[in-house]
Design a protein around this motif. Structure first.
Motif, PDB file in Angstrom:
ATOM      1  N   UNK A  60      41.603  24.431  57.126  1.00  0.00           N
ATOM      2  CA  UNK A  60      41.455  23.021  56.752  1.00  0.00           C
ATOM      3  C   UNK A  60      41.954  22.170  57.912  1.00  0.00           C
ATOM      4  N   UNK A  61      41.570  20.900  57.931  1.00  0.00           N
ATOM      5  CA  UNK A  61      41.929  20.005  59.030  1.00  0.00           C
ATOM      6  C   UNK A  61      43.442  19.920  59.221  1.00  0.00           C
ATOM      7  N   UNK A  62      44.198  20.018  58.125  1.00  0.00           N
ATOM      8  CA  UNK A  62      45.659  19.948  58.239  1.00  0.00           C
ATOM      9  C   UNK A  62      46.298  21.308  58.504  1.00  0.00           C
ATOM     10  N   UNK A  63      45.488  22.379  58.542  1.00  0.00           N
ATOM     11  CA  UNK A  63      45.986  23.712  58.829  1.00  0.00           C
ATOM     12  C   UNK A  63      46.710  24.383  57.677  1.00  0.00           C
ATOM     13  N   UNK A  64      46.791  23.745  56.523  1.00  0.00           N
ATOM     14  CA  UNK A  64      47.533  24.294  55.392  1.00  0.00           C
ATOM     15  C   UNK A  64      46.850  25.528  54.796  1.00  0.00           C
ATOM     16  N   UNK A  65      45.529  25.504  54.739  1.00  0.00           N
ATOM     17  CA  UNK A  65      44.780  26.635  54.191  1.00  0.00           C
ATOM     18  C   UNK A  65      44.024  27.306  55.322  1.00  0.00           C
ATOM     19  N   UNK A  66      44.215  28.628  55.426  1.00  0.00           N
ATOM     20  CA  UNK A  66      43.582  29.422  56.480  1.00  0.00           C
ATOM     21  C   UNK A  66      42.850  30.580  55.821  1.00  0.00           C
ATOM     22  N   UNK A  67      41.560  30.675  56.069  1.00  0.00           N
ATOM     23  CA  UNK A  67      40.756  31.730  55.451  1.00  0.00           C
ATOM     24  C   UNK A  67      40.160  32.595  56.557  1.00  0.00           C
ATOM     25  N   UNK A  68      40.586  33.858  56.581  1.00  0.00           N
ATOM     26  CA  UNK A  68      40.055  34.801  57.551  1.00  0.00           C
ATOM     27  C   UNK A  68      38.918  35.570  56.905  1.00  0.00           C
ATOM     28  N   UNK A  69      37.730  35.472  57.490  1.00  0.00           N
ATOM     29  CA  UNK A  69      36.573  36.242  57.044  1.00  0.00           C
ATOM     30  C   UNK A  69      36.402  37.393  58.032  1.00  0.00           C
ATOM     31  N   UNK A  70      36.627  38.599  57.552  1.00  0.00           N
ATOM     32  CA  UNK A  70      36.636  39.763  58.418  1.00  0.00           C
ATOM     33  C   UNK A  70      35.275  40.444  58.464  1.00  0.00           C
ATOM     34  N   UNK A  84      37.157  21.949  52.636  1.00  0.00           N
ATOM     35  CA  UNK A  84      36.353  21.804  53.833  1.00  0.00           C
ATOM     36  C   UNK A  84      37.130  22.509  54.937  1.00  0.00           C
ATOM     37  N   UNK A  85      36.505  23.556  55.502  1.00  0.00           N
ATOM     38  CA  UNK A  85      37.185  24.371  56.521  1.00  0.00           C
ATOM     39  C   UNK A  85      36.384  24.369  57.814  1.00  0.00           C
ATOM     40  N   UNK A  86      37.118  24.428  58.915  1.00  0.00           N
ATOM     41  CA  UNK A  86      36.537  24.423  60.254  1.00  0.00           C
ATOM     42  C   UNK A  86      36.925  25.708  60.952  1.00  0.00           C
ATOM     43  N   UNK A  87      36.062  26.153  61.862  1.00  0.00           N
ATOM     44  CA  UNK A  87      36.437  27.316  62.665  1.00  0.00           C
ATOM     45  C   UNK A  87      37.730  26.982  63.400  1.00  0.00           C
ATOM     46  N   UNK A  88      38.630  27.944  63.455  1.00  0.00           N
ATOM     47  CA  UNK A  88      39.894  27.695  64.133  1.00  0.00           C
ATOM     48  C   UNK A  88      39.629  27.204  65.553  1.00  0.00           C
ATOM     49  N   UNK A  89      40.295  26.140  65.918  1.00  0.00           N
ATOM     50  CA  UNK A  89      40.091  25.536  67.230  1.00  0.00           C
ATOM     51  C   UNK A  89      39.047  24.437  67.235  1.00  0.00           C
ATOM     52  N   UNK A  90      38.310  24.275  66.124  1.00  0.00           N
ATOM     53  CA  UNK A  90      37.256  23.260  66.038  1.00  0.00           C
ATOM     54  C   UNK A  90      37.537  22.233  64.946  1.00  0.00           C
ATOM     55  N   UNK A  91      38.810  22.028  64.573  1.00  0.00           N
ATOM     56  CA  UNK A  91      39.139  21.101  63.519  1.00  0.00           C
ATOM     57  C   UNK A  91      38.721  19.686  63.893  1.00  0.00           C
ATOM     58  N   UNK A  92      38.300  18.945  62.876  1.00  0.00           N
ATOM     59  CA  UNK A  92      37.855  17.558  63.102  1.00  0.00           C
ATOM     60  C   UNK A  92      39.043  16.647  63.301  1.00  0.00           C
TER      61      UNK A  92
END
Length: 88
Positions: free
Chosen positions: A18-28, A80-88
């Protein structure tokens, strides 16, 4: 399709946040996901499948969820999640 990308399916493998980094979802690549909430790693874990740009999730506890990738952004239920390093 489970976890791997094929022609016609979105490339989803990696870390989504998420934009605030609180939720991180790793899709393996093995078709599993691990969702962290704040400092709580493994808050949600399970399997996912990809059809085109649509993702279906089945949590290890049995509940299901869905997501869609549009313009490089993952819309997962109310998140709403962004690829890590591509946060809005």
């Amino acid at each position: 399709m489970t976890g791997k990308t094929e022609e016609g399916n979105a490339d989803v493998i990696g870390m989504w946040v998420t934009a605030d980094g609180h939720i991180r979802q790793e899709l393996r690549a093995d078709g599993r996901y691990d969702e962290a909430r704040g400092s709580r790693r493994g808050a949600y874990t399970g399997l996912y499948t990809v059809t085109g740009s649509h993702i279906d999730y089945v949590d290890d506890s049995g509940f299901t969820a869905t997501g869609d990738i549009r313009d490089g952004v993952l819309y997962h239920e109310h998140l709403v999640l962004y690829r890590e390093g591509n946060q809005a």
